[in-house]
Scaffold this motif. Structure first.
Motif, short mmCIF file in Angstrom:
data_model
loop_
_atom_site.label_atom_id
_atom_site.label_comp_id
_atom_site.label_asym_id
_atom_site.label_seq_id
_atom_site.Cartn_x
_atom_site.Cartn_y
_atom_site.Cartn_z
N MET A 1 0.83 -1.20 0.00
CA MET A 1 0.00 0.00 0.00
C MET A 1 0.87 1.25 0.00
O MET A 1 1.91 1.28 0.64
CB MET A 1 -0.93 0.01 1.22
N LEU A 2 0.45 2.26 -0.72
CA LEU A 2 1.17 3.52 -0.79
C LEU A 2 0.65 4.44 0.32
O LEU A 2 -0.54 4.74 0.37
CB LEU A 2 0.97 4.16 -2.16
N TYR A 3 1.55 4.88 1.22
CA TYR A 3 1.11 5.69 2.35
C TYR A 3 1.32 7.18 2.08
O TYR A 3 2.35 7.59 1.54
CB TYR A 3 1.87 5.29 3.62
N LEU A 4 0.32 7.98 2.49
CA LEU A 4 0.37 9.42 2.30
C LEU A 4 0.78 10.11 3.59
O LEU A 4 0.63 9.55 4.68
CB LEU A 4 -1.01 9.92 1.87
N PRO A 5 1.28 11.35 3.50
CA PRO A 5 1.65 12.09 4.70
C PRO A 5 0.44 12.28 5.61
O PRO A 5 -0.69 12.38 5.14
CB PRO A 5 2.13 13.44 4.14
N LYS A 6 0.68 12.32 6.92
CA LYS A 6 -0.39 12.53 7.88
C LYS A 6 -1.05 13.89 7.61
O LYS A 6 -0.37 14.88 7.40
CB LYS A 6 0.17 12.50 9.30
N GLY A 7 -2.38 13.90 7.59
CA GLY A 7 -3.10 15.14 7.35
C GLY A 7 -3.29 15.47 5.88
O GLY A 7 -3.73 16.56 5.53
N ALA A 8 -2.96 14.51 4.99
CA ALA A 8 -3.15 14.74 3.56
C ALA A 8 -4.62 15.00 3.25
O ALA A 8 -5.51 14.42 3.88
CB ALA A 8 -2.65 13.54 2.76
N VAL A 9 -4.87 15.87 2.28
CA VAL A 9 -6.25 16.23 1.97
C VAL A 9 -6.97 15.08 1.28
O VAL A 9 -6.36 14.22 0.66
CB VAL A 9 -6.30 17.48 1.05
N LEU A 10 -8.29 15.09 1.40
CA LEU A 10 -9.12 14.08 0.77
C LEU A 10 -8.93 14.12 -0.75
O LEU A 10 -8.75 15.18 -1.33
CB LEU A 10 -10.58 14.38 1.13
N MET A 11 -8.98 12.95 -1.38
CA MET A 11 -8.78 12.89 -2.82
C MET A 11 -9.72 11.86 -3.44
O MET A 11 -9.94 10.79 -2.89
CB MET A 11 -7.34 12.53 -3.16
N VAL A 12 -10.28 12.21 -4.59
CA VAL A 12 -11.15 11.32 -5.34
C VAL A 12 -10.56 11.12 -6.73
O VAL A 12 -10.09 12.08 -7.36
CB VAL A 12 -12.57 11.90 -5.48
N ILE A 13 -10.55 9.90 -7.22
CA ILE A 13 -10.08 9.61 -8.57
C ILE A 13 -11.25 9.01 -9.35
O ILE A 13 -11.86 8.03 -8.91
CB ILE A 13 -8.90 8.61 -8.55
N THR A 14 -11.57 9.61 -10.48
CA THR A 14 -12.61 9.04 -11.34
C THR A 14 -11.94 8.43 -12.57
O THR A 14 -10.96 8.96 -13.09
CB THR A 14 -13.63 10.10 -11.79
N ILE A 15 -12.48 7.31 -13.01
CA ILE A 15 -11.92 6.61 -14.17
C ILE A 15 -13.00 6.45 -15.24
O ILE A 15 -13.99 5.75 -15.03
CB ILE A 15 -11.36 5.24 -13.78
N SER A 16 -12.80 7.10 -16.36
CA SER A 16 -13.60 6.85 -17.55
C SER A 16 -12.78 5.92 -18.43
O SER A 16 -11.55 5.95 -18.39
CB SER A 16 -13.89 8.16 -18.29
N ARG A 17 -13.44 5.09 -19.23
CA ARG A 17 -12.65 4.08 -19.95
C ARG A 17 -13.36 3.58 -21.19
O ARG A 17 -14.58 3.50 -21.24
CB ARG A 17 -12.34 2.89 -19.05
N GLN A 18 -12.55 3.23 -22.19
CA GLN A 18 -13.05 2.51 -23.34
C GLN A 18 -13.34 1.08 -22.89
O GLN A 18 -12.70 0.56 -21.96
CB GLN A 18 -12.03 2.48 -24.47
N PHE A 19 -14.29 0.44 -23.55
CA PHE A 19 -14.61 -0.94 -23.21
C PHE A 19 -13.40 -1.84 -23.45
O PHE A 19 -12.71 -1.73 -24.46
CB PHE A 19 -15.79 -1.45 -24.04
N ALA A 20 -13.14 -2.72 -22.48
CA ALA A 20 -12.05 -3.72 -22.54
C ALA A 20 -10.66 -3.10 -22.53
O ALA A 20 -9.69 -3.74 -22.91
CB ALA A 20 -12.21 -4.64 -23.75
N SER A 21 -10.56 -1.86 -22.07
CA SER A 21 -9.25 -1.23 -21.92
C SER A 21 -8.63 -1.58 -20.57
O SER A 21 -7.46 -1.25 -20.31
CB SER A 21 -9.36 0.29 -22.04
N GLY A 22 -9.40 -2.23 -19.71
CA GLY A 22 -8.89 -2.62 -18.39
C GLY A 22 -9.14 -1.58 -17.32
O GLY A 22 -8.58 -1.68 -16.22
N GLY A 23 -9.97 -0.60 -17.59
CA GLY A 23 -10.20 0.49 -16.64
C GLY A 23 -10.71 0.03 -15.29
O GLY A 23 -10.29 0.54 -14.25
N HIS A 24 -11.61 -0.95 -15.30
CA HIS A 24 -12.16 -1.47 -14.04
C HIS A 24 -11.08 -2.15 -13.22
O HIS A 24 -10.94 -1.88 -12.01
CB HIS A 24 -13.30 -2.45 -14.35
#
Length: 217
Positions: A1-24
């Protein structure tokens, strides 16, 4: 697991993807790597069911634009995204989208990765959201569609084209920007070039840089 500094701000990652590109799969691996919650269609289905929408209807209309085109044109699709009170009058596709939109905004209150469902557009005003688009060479996608998704070899080309068209129509219908246009994403990655595991690395780096620079990449 990649650990972030204490107190790091909230982060959201969205993934859009072509079908069968492996995005999921990339999203799942990335969530494990970062220690983020992961939301795909199964979890969104489960939560949307709590709004009284049947699972069968969810599967039927998922990532598909409403068929009541004249009604929606008169209403304006952007008003659906920005909140329209008369939901009982809307086509079922629109009502499902509104339910999912509310869920996506709730998910964004914690570190998470969300796949598809116009999440990048729904969260376009969220300054702590990193928007990713995953694409790949057709041969790579064709092979994954057959071997991973179980699509028949004789119909796979048409199936891929149809899935991409459906996703594009859905996105372009509910958003006022174009699906797959690199101008609308923070990072676009060819998963065929880097591989599924390799694709998680530049996303992880982008995530860390966003923290270091206060998000504005």
């Amino acid at each position: 697991m990649l650990y972030l500094p204490k107190g790091a701000v909230l982060m959201v990652i969205t993934i859009s993807r072509q079908f069968a590109s492996g995005g999921h799969e990339i999203g799942q691996k990335l969530a494990e790597k970062l220690g983020f919650k992961f939301y795909d269609k199964e979890l969104i289905y489960k939560d949307a069911e709590m709004s009284g929408i049947s699972p069968d209807i969810l599967k039927e209309v998922d990532e598909k634009a409403a068929s009541s085109l004249l009604y929606s044109l008169s209403l304006g699709a952007s008003s659906i995204v920005h909140g329209f009170s008369g939901t009982a009058q809307l086509p079922i596709n629109d009502r499902v989208f509104i339910a999912q939109q509310k869920l996506i905004k709730e998910y964004a209150n914690s570190d998470c990765i969300i796949v598809g469902r116009c999440a990048d557009y729904v969260l376009k005003d969220n300054k702590n959201c990193i928007k990713i688009f995953i694409y790949a060479d057709f041969d790579f996608r064709r092979e994954r569609a057959i071997n991973v998704e179980g699509i028949d070899e004789n119909s796979v080309n048409a199936f891929i084209a149809k899935k991409d068209k459906t996703r594009a129509n859905y996105y372009n219908y509910y958003a006022d920007i174009k699906w797959g246009d690199y101008n609308n994403y923070d990072l676009c990655i060819n998963s065929a070039f880097l591989g599924i595991d390799g694709t998680t690395k530049p996303v992880s780096y982008t995530h860390l840089r966003a923290h270091e620079t206060g998000r504005n990449l």
